[in-house]
Write a protein that holds these residues in place. Structure first.
Motif, PDB file in Angstrom:
ATOM      1  N   GLN B  64     -18.065  30.792  10.997  1.00 47.77           N
ATOM      2  CA  GLN B  64     -17.775  29.714  10.058  1.00 47.77           C
ATOM      3  C   GLN B  64     -18.116  30.139   8.634  1.00 47.77           C
ATOM      4  O   GLN B  64     -17.377  29.871   7.689  1.00 47.77           O
ATOM      5  CB  GLN B  64     -18.593  28.473  10.459  1.00 47.77           C
ATOM      6  N   TYR B  65     -19.220  30.847   8.515  1.00 50.77           N
ATOM      7  CA  TYR B  65     -19.652  31.322   7.199  1.00 50.77           C
ATOM      8  C   TYR B  65     -18.617  32.286   6.619  1.00 50.77           C
ATOM      9  O   TYR B  65     -18.223  32.175   5.454  1.00 50.77           O
ATOM     10  CB  TYR B  65     -21.017  31.997   7.342  1.00 50.77           C
ATOM     11  N   VAL B  68     -15.492  30.505   5.498  1.00 45.64           N
ATOM     12  CA  VAL B  68     -15.672  29.870   4.184  1.00 45.64           C
ATOM     13  C   VAL B  68     -15.613  30.928   3.079  1.00 45.64           C
ATOM     14  O   VAL B  68     -14.984  30.718   2.035  1.00 45.64           O
ATOM     15  CB  VAL B  68     -16.996  29.084   4.126  1.00 45.64           C
ATOM     16  N   ALA B  71     -12.077  31.835   2.593  1.00 49.95           N
ATOM     17  CA  ALA B  71     -11.368  30.751   1.898  1.00 49.95           C
ATOM     18  C   ALA B  71     -11.727  30.741   0.418  1.00 49.95           C
ATOM     19  O   ALA B  71     -10.860  30.542  -0.439  1.00 49.95           O
ATOM     20  CB  ALA B  71     -11.707  29.409   2.541  1.00 49.95           C
ATOM     21  N   GLU B  72     -12.989  30.983   0.117  1.00 51.85           N
ATOM     22  CA  GLU B  72     -13.408  31.010  -1.295  1.00 51.85           C
ATOM     23  C   GLU B  72     -12.766  32.197  -2.018  1.00 51.85           C
ATOM     24  O   GLU B  72     -12.312  32.074  -3.145  1.00 51.85           O
ATOM     25  CB  GLU B  72     -14.928  31.104  -1.387  1.00 51.85           C
ATOM     26  N   SER B  75      -9.038  31.567  -2.612  1.00 53.42           N
ATOM     27  CA  SER B  75      -8.614  30.346  -3.306  1.00 53.42           C
ATOM     28  C   SER B  75      -7.898  30.745  -4.599  1.00 53.42           C
ATOM     29  O   SER B  75      -8.192  31.805  -5.176  1.00 53.42           O
ATOM     30  CB  SER B  75      -9.814  29.461  -3.610  1.00 53.42           C
ATOM     31  N   PRO B  76      -6.965  29.925  -5.052  1.00 51.81           N
ATOM     32  CA  PRO B  76      -6.212  30.291  -6.265  1.00 51.81           C
ATOM     33  C   PRO B  76      -7.131  30.621  -7.443  1.00 51.81           C
ATOM     34  O   PRO B  76      -6.873  31.580  -8.169  1.00 51.81           O
ATOM     35  CB  PRO B  76      -5.389  29.029  -6.540  1.00 51.81           C
ATOM     36  N   LYS B  80      -7.257  34.253  -9.313  1.00 53.56           N
ATOM     37  CA  LYS B  80      -6.967  34.364 -10.757  1.00 53.56           C
ATOM     38  C   LYS B  80      -8.109  35.092 -11.465  1.00 53.56           C
ATOM     39  O   LYS B  80      -7.879  35.906 -12.352  1.00 53.56           O
ATOM     40  CB  LYS B  80      -6.763  32.969 -11.357  1.00 53.56           C
TER      41      LYS B  80
END
Lengths: 597, 138
Positions: B64-65, B68, B71-72, B75-76, B80
């Protein structure tokens, strides 16, 4: 019997009595402990051995429509130190630990110094056995800290809600507060599914409070929360967020709302608010930033509301797109009385067809169409388009808007409401009213959540697209749709929304804000709401800029401020979704990068 | 002194009792030891089961860690930031950069052949290292 030569009789009696009394005392105590208080003490012993551990269920994830994590529960370690356990040799290891934590070594050393604490209630002075060093340390860093070899520094595991996508759709997702309560958005609405159910374990512990696993009695396993899949597309959400931030940078407005949806299903693909907040750090912004202005703030819609009057008149077969309307008259007859018509925003227009009433945004034309429909029927259309009603898709906080009942109307309302005055709407209501035209006259419910699914990915609940009402006939919607194409083209009020090759249908709106009971001449709400491709609508976008300030001091019109933002988002979405231009002969699209970047 | 002789029946009886007592003692001892062994095994098995449960929970937690973290990192906003750090100078394509063609382009036969020969799927893998710091490609 012992000889009196060795011990006197009275002494013997005394010793004998003392021993007998002693034994009697022991017997009495035993009786008390074993018989009188026996059950109680046995229960205490049992109780001190027993332990019930709560097994925490993990809160479910929230993902976008492609499975990108938008909210997840991740484990962290709350790190602290027991100063009493610090050894002299540990002091030298503290700089290494401080480096891992990214904190000052002196500060860490200060935290590791022994100290005392005085209880406020009892005044008791106690040694400090736990002092917090860091609130949330990752697993990997904690492993490094343990490897540094300072036993006095240790952590307790806890779970925190994490929002990996940061500010994206934060108003829709909501957040969990410090008390682990779901505050707003999907977190609040779907808390029942997300939170799961804690389990518990009844077991026994030894004298060192270590669990004796073999004596475990019962265990109810926790049920982790289910996952929620949103209709949001993270990439489109990012486009909307960037556009909102750009508008904020350029026009310094009070607020910006951008909504992107699929008009055929009602799916919200992006909902951006400015100002916004990061749910990971919601306490660092003013509380008004937490408001989902798309559903909580109302404004006079201005010309965007004209779609109701035109659609109603077409639906009632009172006019056709070619019916001429005199937009030069200053008053018109209505039910035996003369009603003053509002002035035009874009200069005198003369006598023009209904289609031009839309493309040129004629106030007088919209007023006369409203009067043709009649108060009762017009109000009915206002409700059919979803105004004055909650969508019920966003949970608590959504407002009704302001639609006055007929008995509150004055003599001018029938000429003002069709042009978007004397009525207040939310951005979401306006967006879905425009989507109604795109979906052939059917008002759809906004859909934020597609499904709730379990850990294996199986759908537990799905939320299909839902129609709320039929606002107008499909023929009327089709005619209006064609008219709205004229708005986003040369000669319309929003040529800056035109995308060559794609038929953009939309409507501009610039409404004056009310200040101290009067319409302000300096504060406006600029709106553009539209969809594309007009012949087969796939995307609807609404941009609302509240009280923008143009650098040149001019008025922020919907056509000059909101329409270009619409175009920019729409262009990006076209590329992202590889949408083909609606040409009958077109069989494919090839993207060619003409420049180096 | 007169020597007394034991009745053989009595001797047999005593031996029988002694044997029964010995068997009883042996059974009790074996049973007790067996019980002890069984309890030890139950305890050890329970410990192993719990250790496995904890290992599974720990793996799940770490998974799960990592999820995350991924996902971080993807992330857009993070992408960027990385693009800016790596000075990739990426821009959103302008509308004029996209050319919509009415049909498939008519290419010469030779070019078409080359195009079809190389028209295999290309898999591009972005390693997490790229997102977290290093620049790796394969």
């Amino acid at each position: 019997m012992m000889s009196p030569a060795f011990i006197s009789r009275w002494r013997f009696a005394l010793v004998f009595s003392a021993i007998t009394l002693g034994y009697c005392g022991i017997m009495a105590r035993l009786y008390l402990l074993q018989v009188v208080r026996g059950p109680e003490i046995a229960a205490m012993a049992e109780h001190s051995r027993e332990r019930i551990d709560v097994l925490r269920a993990r809160r479910g994830n929230i993902t976008d429509r492609s499975g990108n994590l938008m909210a997840a529960t991740s484990p962290v370690i709350e790190l602290g130190v027991d100063p009493e356990k610090m050894r002299p040799e540990d002091e030298a290891k503290l700089p290494a630990v401080a480096k891992i934590l990214g904190m000052d070594a002196d500060e860490l050393s200060r935290l590791c110094q022994p100290g005392t604490i005085t209880s406020k209630e009892t005044g008791e002075v106690r040694k400090i056995r736990w002092r917090k060093i860091a609130d949330a340390v990752s697993d990997s860093n904690y492993d490094k800290i343990r490897a540094a070899g300072v036993p006095a520094i240790y952590g307790n595991r806890k779970y925190v809600r994490n929002y990996p996508s940061g500010m994206a759709a934060s108003h829709l997702i909501g957040f969990m507060n410090k008390e682990e309560a779901a505050v707003m958005g999907v977190e609040g609405q779907f808390d029942y599914y997300l939170r799961g159910q804690d389990g518990w374990r009844e077991t026994e512990i030894d004298a060192r409070r270590k669990e004796m696993v073999q004596f475990e009695k019962r265990e109810i396993a926790p049920r982790d929360g289910m996952n929620v899949e949103l209709t949001i597309d993270l990439a489109i959400q990012d486009m909307a967020d960037r556009q909102a931030a750009k508008l904020a940078d350029t026009y310094h407005p009070e607020s910006v709302v951008i909504i992107v949806s699929d008009p055929k299903t009602g799916d919200i693909l992006a909902l951006s608010n400015w100002p916004s907040f990061d749910p990971n750090n919601y306490g660092s912004v003013p509380v008004e930033n937490l408001r989902n202005r798309a559903i909580t703030d109302v404004y006079e819609p201005g010309s965007t509301f004209k779609i109701v009057a035109v659609a109603g008149a077409l639906d009632e077969h009172l006019v056709t797109p070619n019916t001429l309307v005199d937009c030069s008259a200053s008053a018109a007859s209505y039910r035996g009385r003369m009603v003053n018509l509002p002035g035009e925003s874009h200069g005198p227009l003369g006598t023009i067809p209904v289609s031009s009433v839309v493309s040129l945004s004629s106030n007088k034309g919209a007023a006369q169409l409203g009067m043709k429909i009649g108060e009762e029927n017009f109000l009915d259309y206002v409700y059919k388009f979803g105004f004055g009603k909650r969508t019920d898709a966003f949970g608590p906080g959504e407002v009704l808007g302001i639609v006055h009942p007929l008995d509150k109307w004055d003599g001018l309302t029938i000429s003002r409401m069709p042009m978007g005055q004397a009525v207040c709407v939310t951005a979401v209501q306006m967006h879905y009213a425009m989507s109604t035209v795109a979906s052939g006259g059917v008002l759809l419910s906004p859909r934020i959540v597609r499904r709730v699914y379990d850990a294996a990915g199986n759908t537990v609940f799905s939320f299909p697209a839902k129609a709320r009402d039929r606002a107008v006939s499909s023929e009327a919607a089709e005619k209006l749709r064609i008219m709205l194409e004229g708005v986003a083209s040369k000669g319309g009020t929003a040529p800056k929304a035109e995308i060559p090759g794609f038929e953009v249908a939309g409507k501009t709106g610039t409404s004056q804000k009310v200040e101290n009971g009067h319409y302000s001449h300096t504060k406006h709400v600029a709106t553009f709401t539209g969809f594309f491709p007009a012949s087969d609508p796939k995307i609807a976008v609404t941009v609302v800029v509240n009280d923008g300030k143009r650098p040149d001091g001019g008025i922020c019109y919907g056509g000059t401020v909101a329409a270009p933002a619409f175009k920019e988002i729409a262009t990006q979405i076209i590329q992202y979704m590889a949408m083909e231009p609606p040409k009958p002969s077109g069989s494919g699209m090839i993207a060619e990068n003409r420049t180096s970047r | 002194m007169k020597k007394t002789t034991r009745n053989p029946q009595d001797t047999i009886y005593i031996y029988r009792i002694a044997t029964l007592l010995a068997l009883n003692l042996l059974t009790a001892t074996a049973g007790g030891l067996g019980l002890l062994y069984m309890r030890q095994q139950i305890s050890a098995t329970a410990e192993r089961v719990r250790a496995t449960q904890l290992a599974i929970a720990d793996t799940d937690r770490r998974l799960q860690y990592v999820n995350v973290q991924i996902a971080e990192a993807t992330s857009p906003d993070a992408l960027k930031r990385r693009a800016a750090e790596l000075a990739l100078n990426l821009n959103v394509p302008a509308n004029t950069q996209v050319v919509h063609l009415a049909g498939l382009p008519q290419l010469p036969g030779k070019v078409s052949a080359i195009a079809s020969a190389t028209a295999e799927p290309i898999f591009v893998t972005f390693e997490l290292a790229l997102l977290k710091g290093g620049v790796t490609s394969r």
